[in-house]
Design a protein around this motif. Structure first.
Motif, mmCIF file in Angstrom:
data_model
loop_
_atom_site.group_PDB
_atom_site.id
_atom_site.type_symbol
_atom_site.label_atom_id
_atom_site.label_comp_id
_atom_site.label_asym_id
_atom_site.label_seq_id
_atom_site.Cartn_x
_atom_site.Cartn_y
_atom_site.Cartn_z
ATOM 1 N N TYR A 133 0.829 -1.214 0.000
ATOM 2 C CA TYR A 133 0.000 0.000 0.000
ATOM 3 C C TYR A 133 0.860 1.259 0.000
ATOM 4 N N VAL A 134 1.871 1.291 0.852
ATOM 5 C CA VAL A 134 2.738 2.472 0.958
ATOM 6 C C VAL A 134 3.462 2.726 -0.364
ATOM 7 N N ILE A 135 3.990 1.662 -0.970
ATOM 8 C CA ILE A 135 4.725 1.805 -2.229
ATOM 9 C C ILE A 135 3.823 2.367 -3.327
ATOM 10 N N LEU A 136 2.592 1.854 -3.408
ATOM 11 C CA LEU A 136 1.679 2.300 -4.461
ATOM 12 C C LEU A 136 1.111 3.685 -4.165
ATOM 13 N N GLN A 164 -9.808 -0.790 -0.040
ATOM 14 C CA GLN A 164 -10.165 -0.022 1.155
ATOM 15 C C GLN A 164 -9.535 1.367 1.135
ATOM 16 N N PHE A 165 -8.464 1.515 0.354
ATOM 17 C CA PHE A 165 -7.761 2.795 0.268
ATOM 18 C C PHE A 165 -7.931 3.427 -1.119
ATOM 19 N N SER A 166 -9.003 3.007 -1.812
ATOM 20 C CA SER A 166 -9.350 3.565 -3.130
ATOM 21 C C SER A 166 -8.263 3.340 -4.173
ATOM 22 N N ILE A 167 -7.532 2.245 -4.036
ATOM 23 C CA ILE A 167 -6.550 1.857 -5.047
ATOM 24 C C ILE A 167 -7.164 0.727 -5.869
ATOM 25 N N ARG A 168 -7.539 1.034 -7.103
ATOM 26 C CA ARG A 168 -8.211 0.059 -7.954
ATOM 27 C C ARG A 168 -7.190 -0.842 -8.634
#
Length: 206
Positions: A133-136, A164-168
């Motif tokens: 998540y952090v990397i993206l 959950q963090f709006s990363i599709r």
């Protein structure tokens, strides 16, 4: 399993009915199609075997033997082996596929290699999703990205976690129907998704 196999054969038969100029397949996929007469290679002009130094060690040894010794290939065709290294497997494959071959060696450009940078991060199992998540999210990896995971279950877990963090993202795995996999790649190329979460391992669950 028989129903699945017959369905798979039918799906490939429909795709191949368009008579494509190029067919990309693994030995494990093409041999059953040849055995069931769903496809014929008698009009084949060029056979290309990529990753020749690895293909036998990936468990394709038996299928490769069947491909070359089963009478499926026309007598006149050109064969190309692509390999990063010259191993015993390449020599074995060369004996099966080639006759008096010409060997072309490509020297790697030092300038191009100097532009490549590799990184790795050690983390616990619990922190892998968080680190991804952090990397993206921080765009440490720019542009489109392929994320490889160990199995199908993990691919869906990571997809749900990122959502959950709006990363599709989209998932690509061998359990998806062929048409679905094709659609996923099309959507990725079209820009609907920037991230593909991929695996070539089937789910371990029953």
């Amino acid at each position: 399993m028989l129903v699945y196999f017959l369905t798979l054969i039918s799906a490939y038969r429909i795709i191949l009915s368009d008579q494509p100029d190029v067919v990309v397949a693994t030995p494990a996929r093409i041999v059953p199609l040849l055995q069931s007469k769903a496809v014929s290679l008698q009009s084949l002009e060029t056979l290309v075997i990529d990753e020749a130094d690895l293909i036998l060690t990936y468990g394709h040894d038996e299928d490769v033997q069947k491909l070359f010794k089963g009478g499926y290939l026309p007598k006149l065709h050109q064969s190309l082996l692509m390999s990063a290294t010259m191993t015993e497997d390449v020599v074995t494959l060369k004996g099966l596929a080639l006759r008096s071959p010409a060997i072309l060696r490509l020297e790697e450009s030092k300038d191009e290699a100097a532009n490549l940078t590799q990184f790795f991060a050690r983390c616990t199992e619990e922190d892998k999703f968080l680190l991804t998540y952090v990397i993206l999210k921080l765009k440490l990896v720019k542009g489109k990205c392929l994320v490889f995971v160990n199995d199908v279950e993990r691919s869906y877990r990571l997809k749900l976690f990122l959502e959950q963090f709006s990363i599709r993202s989209c998932v690509l795995n061998p359990e998806l129907p062929l048409n679905s996999r094709y659609h996923v790649v099309q959507e990725f190329n079209r820009g609907a998704y920037d991230y593909i979460i991929a695996t070539d391992e089937a789910s371990h669950s029953a």
